[in-house]
Structures are given as C-alpha cells and as structure tokens.
Design a protein around this motif. Structure first.
Motif, PDB file in Angstrom:
ATOM      1  N   MET A   1       6.974  18.523 -74.488  1.00 39.11           N
ATOM      2  CA  MET A   1       6.669  18.081 -75.623  1.00 39.11           C
ATOM      3  C   MET A   1       7.200  19.162 -76.658  1.00 39.11           C
ATOM      4  SD  MET A   1       5.404  15.578 -77.633  1.00 39.11           S
ATOM      5  CE  MET A   1       4.100  14.829 -76.519  1.00 39.11           C
ATOM      6  N   LYS A   2       6.939  20.417 -76.412  1.00 34.80           N
ATOM      7  CA  LYS A   2       7.423  21.110 -77.454  1.00 34.80           C
ATOM      8  C   LYS A   2       9.197  21.063 -77.671  1.00 34.80           C
ATOM      9  CE  LYS A   2       3.655  24.572 -77.359  1.00 34.80           C
ATOM     10  NZ  LYS A   2       3.568  26.192 -77.059  1.00 34.80           N
ATOM     11  N   TRP A   3       9.786  21.071 -76.418  1.00 35.09           N
ATOM     12  CA  TRP A   3      11.244  20.806 -76.444  1.00 35.09           C
ATOM     13  C   TRP A   3      11.583  19.558 -77.263  1.00 35.09           C
ATOM     14  CZ3 TRP A   3      14.352  24.621 -75.653  1.00 35.09           C
ATOM     15  CH2 TRP A   3      14.195  25.789 -75.155  1.00 35.09           C
ATOM     16  N   HIS A   4      10.810  18.456 -76.987  1.00 36.88           N
ATOM     17  CA  HIS A   4      11.278  17.087 -77.733  1.00 36.88           C
ATOM     18  C   HIS A   4      11.097  17.296 -79.302  1.00 36.88           C
ATOM     19  CE1 HIS A   4      10.142  14.958 -73.757  1.00 36.88           C
ATOM     20  NE2 HIS A   4      11.292  15.279 -73.694  1.00 36.88           N
ATOM     21  N   ARG A   5       9.848  18.160 -79.638  1.00 37.48           N
ATOM     22  CA  ARG A   5       9.689  18.328 -81.090  1.00 37.48           C
ATOM     23  C   ARG A   5      10.880  19.299 -81.592  1.00 37.48           C
ATOM     24  NH1 ARG A   5       4.833  22.291 -81.872  1.00 37.48           N
ATOM     25  NH2 ARG A   5       6.524  23.635 -81.101  1.00 37.48           N
ATOM     26  N   ASN A   6      11.359  20.317 -80.740  1.00 39.11           N
ATOM     27  CA  ASN A   6      12.341  21.202 -81.410  1.00 39.11           C
ATOM     28  C   ASN A   6      13.457  20.439 -81.622  1.00 39.11           C
ATOM     29  OD1 ASN A   6      10.502  23.420 -81.186  1.00 39.11           O
ATOM     30  ND2 ASN A   6      11.222  24.466 -79.375  1.00 39.11           N
ATOM     31  N   LEU A   7      13.842  19.523 -80.712  1.00 39.60           N
ATOM     32  CA  LEU A   7      15.120  18.828 -80.623  1.00 39.60           C
ATOM     33  C   LEU A   7      15.075  17.854 -81.740  1.00 39.60           C
ATOM     34  CD1 LEU A   7      15.777  18.107 -77.004  1.00 39.60           C
ATOM     35  CD2 LEU A   7      17.261  19.558 -78.322  1.00 39.60           C
ATOM     36  N   LEU A   8      13.928  17.268 -82.022  1.00 41.95           N
ATOM     37  CA  LEU A   8      13.887  16.286 -83.166  1.00 41.95           C
ATOM     38  C   LEU A   8      14.109  17.159 -84.488  1.00 41.95           C
ATOM     39  CD1 LEU A   8      13.161  13.734 -84.545  1.00 41.95           C
ATOM     40  CD2 LEU A   8      10.691  14.405 -84.220  1.00 41.95           C
ATOM     41  N   VAL A   9      13.514  18.501 -84.734  1.00 37.77           N
ATOM     42  CA  VAL A   9      13.763  19.165 -85.660  1.00 37.77           C
ATOM     43  C   VAL A   9      15.031  19.667 -85.777  1.00 37.77           C
ATOM     44  CG1 VAL A   9      13.233  21.304 -86.928  1.00 37.77           C
ATOM     45  CG2 VAL A   9      11.335  20.376 -85.902  1.00 37.77           C
ATOM     46  N   SER A  10      15.953  19.932 -84.662  1.00 40.67           N
ATOM     47  CA  SER A  10      17.381  20.165 -84.723  1.00 40.67           C
ATOM     48  C   SER A  10      18.083  18.951 -85.158  1.00 40.67           C
ATOM     49  CB  SER A  10      17.892  20.465 -83.316  1.00 40.67           C
ATOM     50  OG  SER A  10      17.158  21.690 -82.879  1.00 40.67           O
ATOM     51  N   ALA A  11      17.748  17.865 -84.759  1.00 45.16           N
ATOM     52  CA  ALA A  11      18.432  16.479 -85.164  1.00 45.16           C
ATOM     53  C   ALA A  11      18.235  16.408 -86.800  1.00 45.16           C
ATOM     54  CB  ALA A  11      17.741  15.400 -84.600  1.00 45.16           C
ATOM     55  N   VAL A  12      16.954  16.609 -87.302  1.00 48.36           N
ATOM     56  CA  VAL A  12      16.916  16.664 -88.950  1.00 48.36           C
ATOM     57  C   VAL A  12      17.846  17.502 -89.414  1.00 48.36           C
ATOM     58  CG1 VAL A  12      15.140  16.954 -90.611  1.00 48.36           C
ATOM     59  CG2 VAL A  12      14.455  15.818 -88.633  1.00 48.36           C
ATOM     60  N   PHE A  13      17.787  18.628 -89.019  1.00 47.63           N
ATOM     61  CA  PHE A  13      18.605  19.816 -89.771  1.00 47.63           C
ATOM     62  C   PHE A  13      20.152  19.292 -89.522  1.00 47.63           C
ATOM     63  CE2 PHE A  13      15.807  23.565 -88.535  1.00 47.63           C
ATOM     64  CZ  PHE A  13      15.009  23.658 -89.801  1.00 47.63           C
ATOM     65  N   VAL A  14      20.738  18.677 -88.348  1.00 46.65           N
ATOM     66  CA  VAL A  14      21.983  18.486 -88.522  1.00 46.65           C
ATOM     67  C   VAL A  14      22.133  17.268 -89.561  1.00 46.65           C
ATOM     68  CG1 VAL A  14      23.598  17.167 -86.852  1.00 46.65           C
ATOM     69  CG2 VAL A  14      22.156  18.890 -86.122  1.00 46.65           C
ATOM     70  N   VAL A  15      21.411  16.334 -89.374  1.00 46.73           N
ATOM     71  CA  VAL A  15      21.344  15.218 -90.353  1.00 46.73           C
ATOM     72  C   VAL A  15      21.400  15.436 -91.803  1.00 46.73           C
ATOM     73  CG1 VAL A  15      20.128  13.154 -91.363  1.00 46.73           C
ATOM     74  CG2 VAL A  15      20.433  13.575 -88.769  1.00 46.73           C
ATOM     75  N   LEU A  16      20.526  16.612 -92.310  1.00 48.54           N
ATOM     76  CA  LEU A  16      20.636  16.994 -93.583  1.00 48.54           C
ATOM     77  C   LEU A  16      21.923  17.887 -93.824  1.00 48.54           C
ATOM     78  CD1 LEU A  16      17.025  18.726 -93.770  1.00 48.54           C
ATOM     79  CD2 LEU A  16      17.857  16.616 -94.841  1.00 48.54           C
ATOM     80  N   ALA A  17      22.441  18.618 -92.891  1.00 45.89           N
ATOM     81  CA  ALA A  17      23.656  19.327 -93.172  1.00 45.89           C
ATOM     82  C   ALA A  17      24.830  18.329 -93.099  1.00 45.89           C
ATOM     83  CB  ALA A  17      24.059  20.012 -91.746  1.00 45.89           C
ATOM     84  N   VAL A  18      24.895  17.015 -92.516  1.00 49.74           N
ATOM     85  CA  VAL A  18      25.988  16.136 -92.620  1.00 49.74           C
ATOM     86  C   VAL A  18      25.730  15.383 -93.920  1.00 49.74           C
ATOM     87  CG1 VAL A  18      26.746  13.696 -91.743  1.00 49.74           C
ATOM     88  CG2 VAL A  18      25.974  15.686 -89.949  1.00 49.74           C
ATOM     89  N   ILE A  19      24.505  15.099 -94.333  1.00 47.47           N
ATOM     90  CA  ILE A  19      24.349  14.555 -95.580  1.00 47.47           C
ATOM     91  C   ILE A  19      24.726  15.327 -96.853  1.00 47.47           C
ATOM     92  CG2 ILE A  19      22.833  13.702 -97.409  1.00 47.47           C
ATOM     93  CD1 ILE A  19      20.946  12.791 -95.102  1.00 47.47           C
ATOM     94  N   ALA A  20      24.624  16.871 -96.804  1.00 46.51           N
ATOM     95  CA  ALA A  20      24.956  17.624 -97.839  1.00 46.51           C
ATOM     96  C   ALA A  20      26.523  17.675 -97.652  1.00 46.51           C
ATOM     97  CB  ALA A  20      24.594  19.126 -97.502  1.00 46.51           C
ATOM     98  N   GLY A  21      27.134  17.595 -96.418  1.00 47.89           N
ATOM     99  CA  GLY A  21      28.523  17.901 -96.370  1.00 47.89           C
ATOM    100  C   GLY A  21      29.164  16.598 -97.087  1.00 47.89           C
ATOM    101  N   VAL A  22      28.836  15.352 -96.664  1.00 44.45           N
ATOM    102  CA  VAL A  22      29.447  14.334 -97.293  1.00 44.45           C
ATOM    103  C   VAL A  22      29.257  14.024 -98.817  1.00 44.45           C
ATOM    104  CG1 VAL A  22      29.253  11.726 -97.480  1.00 44.45           C
ATOM    105  CG2 VAL A  22      29.146  12.964 -95.152  1.00 44.45           C
ATOM    106  N   TRP A  23      28.099  14.541 -99.422  1.00 44.61           N
ATOM    107  CA  TRP A  23      27.831  14.580-100.681  1.00 44.61           C
ATOM    108  C   TRP A  23      28.674  15.568-101.402  1.00 44.61           C
ATOM    109  CZ3 TRP A  23      24.172  18.592-103.230  1.00 44.61           C
ATOM    110  CH2 TRP A  23      24.056  18.094-104.642  1.00 44.61           C
ATOM    111  N   LEU A  24      28.908  16.593-100.760  1.00 44.89           N
ATOM    112  CA  LEU A  24      29.742  17.763-101.757  1.00 44.89           C
ATOM    113  C   LEU A  24      31.279  17.687-101.386  1.00 44.89           C
ATOM    114  CD1 LEU A  24      27.619  20.898-100.830  1.00 44.89           C
ATOM    115  CD2 LEU A  24      27.694  19.845-103.260  1.00 44.89           C
ATOM    116  N   TYR A  25      31.512  16.777-100.589  1.00 47.16           N
ATOM    117  CA  TYR A  25      33.021  16.800-100.080  1.00 47.16           C
ATOM    118  C   TYR A  25      33.998  16.443-101.067  1.00 47.16           C
ATOM    119  CZ  TYR A  25      37.116  15.543 -97.531  1.00 47.16           C
ATOM    120  OH  TYR A  25      38.555  15.600 -97.063  1.00 47.16           O
TER     121      TYR A  25
END
Length: 214
Positions: A1-25
């Motif tokens: 369960m903890k690994w699933h939670r960690n992967l979910l948080v990682s996915a959120v970080f990646v999505v935020l980074a992608v959104i920021a990159g697209v917005w700033l591009y």
C-alpha cells in the motif's frame, strides 16, 4: 500500500512538472540559462524544449530509481529493512527536483524570482529532512553517509548517522538562513562540503574507537 501511495505521489509530481513546463514553454527564450558559476553569472544554456522538460525528467528519473535501486541492492544491504524511510526520502528528492527545476525555469521565462534563493532554500529544506530521517537509515549503497567505515560496520553506520542527522539538520538550517540573507552559490558549496567532511571524519573516528576497543 505504501509503495502504491508513493507511486501516486510521484505521478502527481510528474504531472505538475509537465503542466509547469507546458505553461512556461511559450515564455522561454530559444536558449534558456540553466547553469551559473560561483558568482551567479550564466555560463551555460539549454535548448528551450529540454529546459522545459527538465523538471519532469528529473522527477521521473528519481521515481524510477526509487523502484529500481531496491531491486538491485545486494541482499546483505537490502533496502526493505527501511523501505518506509526510503520511500519518504525518494519523494523528498523528487520534490527537490521539481522545485529546483522550476527555480531555474521561472527567471528564464521572465518572472522576477531569484533562482539562487529558490534552489538554496530547496537544498536547505532537503538537508533538514534528510537529517530528520537519517538515524532511521540502515547500511546501503545508495543513500546516507557512505564511507568505507560505515559500510563495513552496522555499529559505525548507526552511530555516524545519529550524529550525521543532527549535523545535516544544522547544515540545512544554515543554508536556509544564507538563502534568505545572501544567496551566494559558493556559500552553499562550502556549507555542504563542511557537513560531508565532518560526517566522513566522524565515521573514521568511530571506526578507530570500536577497532581500538577490540
């Protein structure tokens, strides 16, 4: 369960980074400043696409390593002995990559923010959190104060990391204060170098104490 939670948080970080990159591009120049010397002068640039992708790629690489490294670790240095702490620290590293990456992109996109201040504050918080969890780390090849003496002995590792935890928190606090007063990159390097040298020297001192007692 903890690994699933960690992967979910990682996915959120990646999505935020992608959104920021697209917005700033669209706001980024063709060549984005991404490297500075010790006097905070630009001495390196990166093409706009790769600069915008850097935060997401950094987070993604750390997320992948957080899964791959435990799988390839030798049995006697198994990360499962402290997998909860490992997961938390890998998320902290991903958060650092996200914040530091945005700290580089925002000035390039024309926003009035101080890149050195953001990166140094992120580094200071990173060291504070590492120090807080350092005493819970067990011998491994990937994270912690890894010297020949800590890797050779559980006792040296544990005593070094109890001391190192306080040392890293003190160093992190110093970096945060420097970032707020005078965010000079060379000061950051000096503080981090002193922290690591003291920690390495302490591990050798403990090694000599224990070997002498034998």
């Amino acid at each position: 369960m903890k690994w699933h939670r960690n992967l979910l948080v990682s996915a959120v970080f990646v999505v935020l980074a992608v959104i920021a990159g697209v917005w700033l591009y669209p706001r980024l120049p063709a060549e984005v400043p991404t490297h500075w010397d010790l006097h905070n002068h630009v001495n390196g640039v990166t093409p706009r696409f790769w600069a915008a992708a850097f935060p997401a790629l950094g987070v993604l690489i750390v997320a992948v390593l957080s899964v791959v490294l435990p799988a390839v670790s030798p049995r006697q240095f198994a990360i499962r002995r402290f997998e909860g702490v490992w997961g938390v620290l890998m998320l902290v590293m991903q958060g650092f990559m996200l914040v530091a990456g945005l700290g580089i992109l925002l000035p390039g996109a024309g926003y009035a923010v101080s890149m050195p201040s953001i990166v140094m504050l992120a580094a200071g918080v990173l060291y504070l959190l590492l120090g807080n969890y350092m005493g819970k780390l067990r011998r491994n090849f990937f994270i912690g104060i890894r010297t020949p003496w800590t890797l050779a002995s559980d006792a040296v590792w544990e005593r070094t990391h109890r001391f190192g935890g306080r040392l890293f928190m003190l160093g992190g606090l110093a970096v945060v204060l420097i970032a707020m007063v005078d965010p000079a990159p060379w000061l950051l390097l000096i503080v981090l170098a002193v922290v690591w040298l003291i920690a390495a020297g302490y591990s050798y001192y403990i090694h000599l104490q224990l070997e002498g007692s034998r």
